[in-house]
Scaffold this motif. Structure first.
Motif, PDB file in Angstrom:
ATOM      1  N   GLY A 136     -49.500  -0.729-121.770  1.00 48.12           N
ATOM      2  CA  GLY A 136     -49.269   0.131-120.676  1.00 48.12           C
ATOM      3  C   GLY A 136     -49.551  -0.556-119.419  1.00 48.12           C
ATOM      4  N   ASP A 158     -54.410   1.257-124.510  1.00 51.99           N
ATOM      5  CA  ASP A 158     -53.604   1.104-123.112  1.00 51.99           C
ATOM      6  C   ASP A 158     -53.161  -0.488-122.841  1.00 51.99           C
ATOM      7  OD1 ASP A 158     -55.999   0.510-122.780  1.00 51.99           O
ATOM      8  OD2 ASP A 158     -56.373   1.879-121.213  1.00 51.99           O
ATOM      9  N   SER A 191     -57.404  -2.350-119.283  1.00 52.74           N
ATOM     10  CA  SER A 191     -57.747  -2.466-120.932  1.00 52.74           C
ATOM     11  C   SER A 191     -58.430  -3.475-121.187  1.00 52.74           C
ATOM     12  CB  SER A 191     -56.140  -2.892-121.496  1.00 52.74           C
ATOM     13  OG  SER A 191     -56.088  -2.899-122.866  1.00 52.74           O
ATOM     14  N   PRO A 232     -52.192   6.280-127.921  1.00 58.86           N
ATOM     15  CA  PRO A 232     -53.369   6.456-127.578  1.00 58.86           C
ATOM     16  C   PRO A 232     -54.530   6.794-128.385  1.00 58.86           C
ATOM     17  CG  PRO A 232     -51.907   7.665-126.192  1.00 58.86           C
ATOM     18  CD  PRO A 232     -51.141   7.137-127.173  1.00 58.86           C
ATOM     19  N   ARG A 267     -55.287   1.488-114.102  1.00 62.81           N
ATOM     20  CA  ARG A 267     -55.798   1.690-115.515  1.00 62.81           C
ATOM     21  C   ARG A 267     -56.518   0.328-115.543  1.00 62.81           C
ATOM     22  NH1 ARG A 267     -50.042   2.872-118.533  1.00 62.81           N
ATOM     23  NH2 ARG A 267     -51.627   3.451-120.063  1.00 62.81           N
TER      24      ARG A 267
END
Length: 803
Positions: free
Chosen positions: A122, A119, A93, A136, A91
């Motif tokens: 997260g 995100d 961000s 989200p 991921r």
């Protein structure tokens, strides 16, 4: 276990009997271990684990570099590409800094916030302490008015109210709903006080040249930072075409922070390791001397059946006990030292350093101290233990081994040489840093920092909707502050010279050959009002200052620093020439140079601004909502603080004011890190020198006491006092010269390693190196004076009779 306890009891009795030796050895080790513990506590908190995120080793910070400048911000296109095609990243961000006004509760306050993609939390793997983090869809239009508070802000501003979640707060004039409060140990990015959601622009795929984002990513399981770098390298062909001169790379998130601070901590850690090395060598020499006195005891124990292993274990147990006592004393010194260092750093400076809140004594630091004690035991105890356990009973009982033999003497001299080598490395590093700091203090700042009050205020877009309203308020504020009693002048700027932040722009000069493809030339710039140069006492060298007529409808103009003008216009006047600081639709915006002003140290020492190159833009043409006020006063600037605050509050009750401090304090905080480094290095060098001098004295003094018979014989046979003096001095000079030679080699390497911390000083200064070496030789020779005095007073008759 029973044997170990028996050895420990015996060691305790022996050290209690030899209290003077025990006290000196423990204090020596406490200095070395305590210094290491202090620096390790900072190194561990600020560098090894600045964040307590799950699987920190999988987190990376994305950086975009250009020639001559790293850590640039990313473009929206790069972030979008990583979102759509993460490959090695699980991921990613993005986030942007957001300076905002908090109003509606108590006094208005300027905060450091961040706009983050949904995100963000997260990716970091962190949840909220109260409420929740971002969802989200938050960040999309209609869903962006939510905020997550930092624990510190929730506690300080809202009294740790457990019902805060769900309430509304006013940020830059707009209502935001509090959805969560983060844990107390969550502090990322640095100085963050709140987080609000944002989304990438709809046309992010085309925004390659606008750099306004930072990004953090989490690697897929089993992948390394190098795999992410390989992926990012695939973007380089597209960036070479769409964003020339830029490339994206990745660093471990634990390396996020101030590079010079990191280098300074490593230098200090190395310095404390050298101090511990000197302390261990010193105690090892003391143990060798003590072992020589205990030769008969060891011989008797050996004659009664104790083997070499048994004797070595007994002596190592004594060394371990000494080390543990030294570690205990070191912990006490460390508690005091950590508190002293933390107290020396202002709170508003420390909060910008990741991990600062964790600096202190914890389990990891205690474990390090214990490990240092064990390592010290082996470092200073093993060689003396092995040497002492090899004593021959017959020789010891006949007292023929009294002098310890040539082998033991060589070992003591080697220990002295090691102490002197370590001390010389430390002394050279301390001297270089002291000269560097002196160069900073003596460097002409280019402005008068005395009797100057500074403060920062920020204006939100909801209250001041256009730039014209911003200029009107700033003009009115300057005019009213100028009428206060004791005010001699007032001006405004977006950045203070030698302040906590500065701005860079890309410089193009009309008429110069274009730079090679991909190269970018950066220069510092400031946005200033017309009276700025008069208030700061910056002289005009050529042309004219800005005037109120240099407004938005007038031709764009700039002022240059003298250094920049001479660099780019060496053959004539810079006035009338044109430069560009930015492009619009790919075309440079040309600005005419109307004047040249004196050189000013714009940014932090060692940041690349040492040549004072800077560009100044008029506030009316480059209006910014965040400005510093600079107030020149007739007396103490702090005395005017209440009046200035009150006047600005009357003009706008929701205008927060921050960083209210004299300019002298601003400069002092800029020099805080190098000042602290210099002080610590000088202290460490002083401790190492003192311990080395004691070591030299101990070895020579003990040698003289063991050679009393020899000296008596020599004097009885006609040796002069000068011959005895030379005999003793030669014995001290040999390890001294060896230690100095090794120390010079080590000092050259150490100086090169810390060259990034030096300002105005070369990493290799032959005169300084030679001077420090000579100084150390003199210190060592002075340490031999007392043994020399004892040697020449030996009475041959008494010496021979005693033997």
């Amino acid at each position: 276990m029973d044997t170990f306890l028996q050895d420990m009891r015996y060691a305790v009795r022996g050290l209690v009997r030899d209290r003077a030796f025990t006290l000196v050895a423990v204090l020596t080790l406490a200095l070395g271990i305590g210094a290491n513990t202090v620096i390790f506590s900072f190194l561990d908190a600020l560098m090894l684990r600045p964040f307590d995120f799950p699987q920190l080793d999988r987190l990376i910070f994305l950086v975009e570099a250009t020639p001559g400048y790293a850590r640039n911000q990313l473009s929206a296109a790069v972030v979008d590409e990583l979102h759509r095609n993460p490959q090695s990243l699980e991921r990613v961000s993005a986030f942007q800094t957001w300076d905002l006004n908090l109003t509606g509760t108590n006094e208005p306050e300027r905060l450091v916030g961040y706009r983050v993609t949904s995100d963000f939390f997260g990716v970091l793997g962190v949840g909220a302490a109260q409420g929740r983090t971002l969802q989200p869809d938050e960040g999309e239009p209609g869903h962006e008015r939510v905020v997550v508070l930092s624990y510190a802000l929730w506690e300080r501003r809202f009294g740790a109210d457990p019902g805060m979640v769900g309430r509304s707060v006013t940020l830059d004039g707009e209502p935001y709903t509090v959805v969560g409060v983060m844990p107390s140990d969550f502090r990322f990015p640095k100085a963050a006080q709140l987080w609000v959601p944002t989304a990438l622009p709809a046309n992010a795929q085309t925004m390659w040249s606008e750099h306004s984002y930072q990004a953090v990513g989490r690697l897929k399981e089993g992948l390394s930072v190098q795999s992410a770098r390989s992926q990012l390298a695939l973007l380089e062909p597209r960036m070479a075409e769409l964003d020339p001169g830029h490339r994206v790379s990745a660093i471990p998130l634990r390396e996020y922070g101030d590079g010079p601070i990191r280098l300074m901590l490593w230098v200090l850690m190395a310095a404390t390791a050298l101090v511990l090395g000197v302390a261990c060598a010193n105690v090892a020499g003391m143990l060798l001397a003590r072992a020589a006195r205990r030769a008969q005891e060891m011989a008797i124990r050996g004659a009664l059946g104790a083997g070499q292993a048994r004797l070595t274990r007994q002596l190592l147990t004594e060394s371990l006990l000494l080390a543990l006592l030294g570690a205990g004393g070191g912990l006490l010194l460390a508690l005091w030292g950590i508190g002293l260092m933390r107290a020396g750093v202002p709170a508003d400076v420390g909060r910008f350093v990741p991990g600062w809140h964790k600096v202190g004594m914890d389990g990891r630091v205690l474990a390090f101290t214990l490990a240092a004690a064990v390592i010290a035991t082996l470092a200073f105890g093993l060689a003396p233990a092995l040497r002492a356990s090899k004593v021959q009973p017959a020789d010891a009982l006949r007292r023929e081994g009294r002098g310890g033999g040539a082998g033991r003497q060589r070992l003591r001299q080697m220990l002295v040489a090691a102490q002197l080598a370590f001390a010389l490395v430390l002394t050279v590093c301390a001297a270089l840093n002291a000269r560097s700091f002196g160069a900073m203090m003596e460097a002409p700042a280019g402005f008068d920092r005395e009797r100057l009050l500074t403060l920062k205020f920020g204006m939100n877009e909801q209250r001041y909707t256009d730039l014209a309203s911003v200029v009107r308020f700033q003009d009115e504020a300057l005019a009213k502050v100028a009428t206060l009693p004791g005010v001699q002048g007032v001006a405004a700027t977006n950045n203070l010279p030698l302040g906590p932040s500065w701005s860079r722009g890309t410089l193009q000069v009309e008429g110069e050959a274009p730079l090679a493809q991909g190269n970018v030339r950066y220069v510092f710039f400031q946005v200033v009002t017309e009276d700025y140069f008069r208030v700061m006492s910056i002289p005009l060298r050529e042309g004219n200052f800005f005037t109120p007529q240099d407004g938005p409808g007038a031709p764009p103009v700039v002022l240059l620093s003298q250094a920049l003008a001479q660099r780019h216009f060496p053959d004539g006047s810079a006035v009338g020439r044109r430069i560009s600081m930015n492009d619009v639709d790919g075309k440079p915006v040309w600005r005419t140079v109307t004047g040249v002003v004196g050189d000013v140290q714009v940014a932090t020492f060692g940041s690349g601004a040492g040549d004072f190159a800077a560009v100044y833009l008029p506030q009316r043409q480059e209006t910014t909502r965040d400005m510093y006020l600079a107030v020149r006063t007739a007396g103490d600037p702090t005395a005017l603080t209440p009046a200035v605050r009150r006047l600005l509050s009357e003009m706008d009750g929701e205008l927060p004011m921050t960083n209210v401090k004299p300019m002298t304090q601003v400069v002092s905080e800029t020099l805080l890190a190098p000042r602290l480094a210099v002080v610590l290095l000088l202290v460490f060098a002083g401790v190492a020198l003192a311990l080395s001098a004691v070591g030299v004295y101990g070895v020579i003094s003990y040698s003289v006491s063991q050679r009393t018979h020899e000296i008596g014989v020599r004097m009885a046979l006609g040796a002069k006092q000068s011959d005895v003096v030379w005999l003793v001095l030669r014995q001290g000079l040999q390890p001294t010269l060896i230690g100095v030679g090794l120390g010079l080699v080590g000092a050259i390497g150490a100086a090169r390693a810390m060259s990034g911390l030096l300002y105005g000083v070369s990493a290799f200064e032959p005169v300084l190196f030679a001077g420090m070496a000579l100084f150390l030789v003199i210190v060592a020779l002075m340490a031999t004076l007392i043994p020399v005095r004892h040697a020449i007073r030996v009475d041959p008759i008494i010496a021979l009779r005693d033997e």
